[in-house]
Design a protein around this motif. Structure first.
Motif, PDB file in Angstrom:
ATOM      1  N   GLN A  94       0.853  -1.188   0.000  1.00 49.71           N
ATOM      2  CA  GLN A  94       0.000   0.000   0.000  1.00 49.71           C
ATOM      3  C   GLN A  94       0.886   1.233   0.000  1.00 49.71           C
ATOM      4  O   GLN A  94       1.763   1.359   0.852  1.00 49.71           O
ATOM      5  N   LYS A  97      -0.736   6.844   2.241  1.00 48.75           N
ATOM      6  CA  LYS A  97      -2.118   7.331   2.255  1.00 48.75           C
ATOM      7  C   LYS A  97      -3.093   6.477   1.446  1.00 48.75           C
ATOM      8  O   LYS A  97      -4.238   6.850   1.244  1.00 48.75           O
ATOM      9  N   ASN A  99      -4.025   3.326   2.351  1.00 53.57           N
ATOM     10  CA  ASN A  99      -4.843   2.636   3.347  1.00 53.57           C
ATOM     11  C   ASN A  99      -5.703   3.671   4.077  1.00 53.57           C
ATOM     12  O   ASN A  99      -5.238   4.750   4.400  1.00 53.57           O
ATOM     13  N   VAL A 100      -6.950   3.336   4.316  1.00 50.19           N
ATOM     14  CA  VAL A 100      -7.873   4.266   4.967  1.00 50.19           C
ATOM     15  C   VAL A 100      -8.421   3.611   6.232  1.00 50.19           C
ATOM     16  O   VAL A 100      -8.860   2.462   6.206  1.00 50.19           O
ATOM     17  N   THR A 101      -8.391   4.350   7.328  1.00 48.68           N
ATOM     18  CA  THR A 101      -8.941   3.892   8.606  1.00 48.68           C
ATOM     19  C   THR A 101      -9.960   4.926   9.078  1.00 48.68           C
ATOM     20  O   THR A 101      -9.635   6.110   9.168  1.00 48.68           O
ATOM     21  N   ASN A 102     -11.157   4.473   9.360  1.00 53.96           N
ATOM     22  CA  ASN A 102     -12.235   5.370   9.805  1.00 53.96           C
ATOM     23  C   ASN A 102     -12.413   6.557   8.860  1.00 53.96           C
ATOM     24  O   ASN A 102     -12.594   7.693   9.284  1.00 53.96           O
ATOM     25  N   LYS A 104     -10.293   8.043   7.004  1.00 54.19           N
ATOM     26  CA  LYS A 104      -9.154   8.952   6.928  1.00 54.19           C
ATOM     27  C   LYS A 104      -7.928   8.209   6.397  1.00 54.19           C
ATOM     28  O   LYS A 104      -7.617   7.109   6.857  1.00 54.19           O
ATOM     29  N   ASP A 106      -4.344   6.878   5.954  1.00 54.75           N
ATOM     30  CA  ASP A 106      -3.234   6.640   6.867  1.00 54.75           C
ATOM     31  C   ASP A 106      -1.948   7.206   6.271  1.00 54.75           C
ATOM     32  O   ASP A 106      -1.696   7.057   5.080  1.00 54.75           O
ATOM     33  N   ASP A 112       0.733  -6.043   3.464  1.00 53.82           N
ATOM     34  CA  ASP A 112      -0.116  -6.969   4.212  1.00 53.82           C
ATOM     35  C   ASP A 112      -0.040  -8.376   3.643  1.00 53.82           C
ATOM     36  O   ASP A 112      -0.066  -8.568   2.421  1.00 53.82           O
TER      37      ASP A 112
END
Length: 163
Positions: A94, A97, A99-102, A104, A106, A112
């Motif tokens: 990835q 930025k 990957n997105v968490t909630n 937003k 990252d 992974d």
């Protein structure tokens, strides 16, 4: 705001899993003490530090860090060869930025890996194949580490239910 004296201060317990890891030399009383300490930490704090120094050698973790740094220092085009989009959008590299968490983005790069599946189908979520960097020894060392951590997870669960 309260004074420094009125602030809640605590230190999470550090619990060695060694008596469960080394079953040949550990006494049942040592294992029982570990189980009780884990139970107490979970009840009192909800968290604990797990001392795995008897299970993992420092050189092993240093080697994994070296391999990770070797991968993340590769040119972007090389890292993109194992991008998430080449598999099931879950396994692989990835970008910053990506990957997105909630909701937003990252602010980190990542890679992974998941448990291999029978009959991989990259059109299905989490059903693709792991993508491994071409960094020499990366896959071998990380697969060995993954197996060791799976063993540690089973041991930790055993210790937690042995109260």
């Amino acid at each position: 705001m309260g004074s420094a004296d009125s602030e809640c201060r605590f230190q999470l317990p550090i619990i060695s899993i060694a008596p469960y890891w080394d079953t040949q030399s550990a006494k049942s009383t040592e294992r029982e003490a570990v189980s009780k300490a884990l139970h107490s930490a979970c009840v009192e704090y909800g968290f604990f530090y797990l001392d795995i120094s008897r299970c993992v050698e420092l050189a092993e973790t240093e080697e994994l860090i070296r391999l990770a740094r070797a991968f993340f220092s590769l040119p972007q085009a090389e890292k993109d060869k194992i991008s998430l989009r080449h598999q099931d959008f879950a396994r692989g590299y990835q970008r910053l930025k990506e990957n997105v968490t909630n909701g937003k983005a990252d602010n980190h790069e990542g890679i992974d890996f998941y448990r291999p599946v029978e009959n991989p189908d990259k059109s299905q979520p989490l059903w693709g194949e792991n993508q491994w960097p071409t960094v020499p020894d990366f896959r071998t060392k990380y697969e060995k580490w993954i197996e060791k951590m799976k063993k540690l997870g089973i041991i930790l669960m055993e210790a937690q239910v042995s109260v």
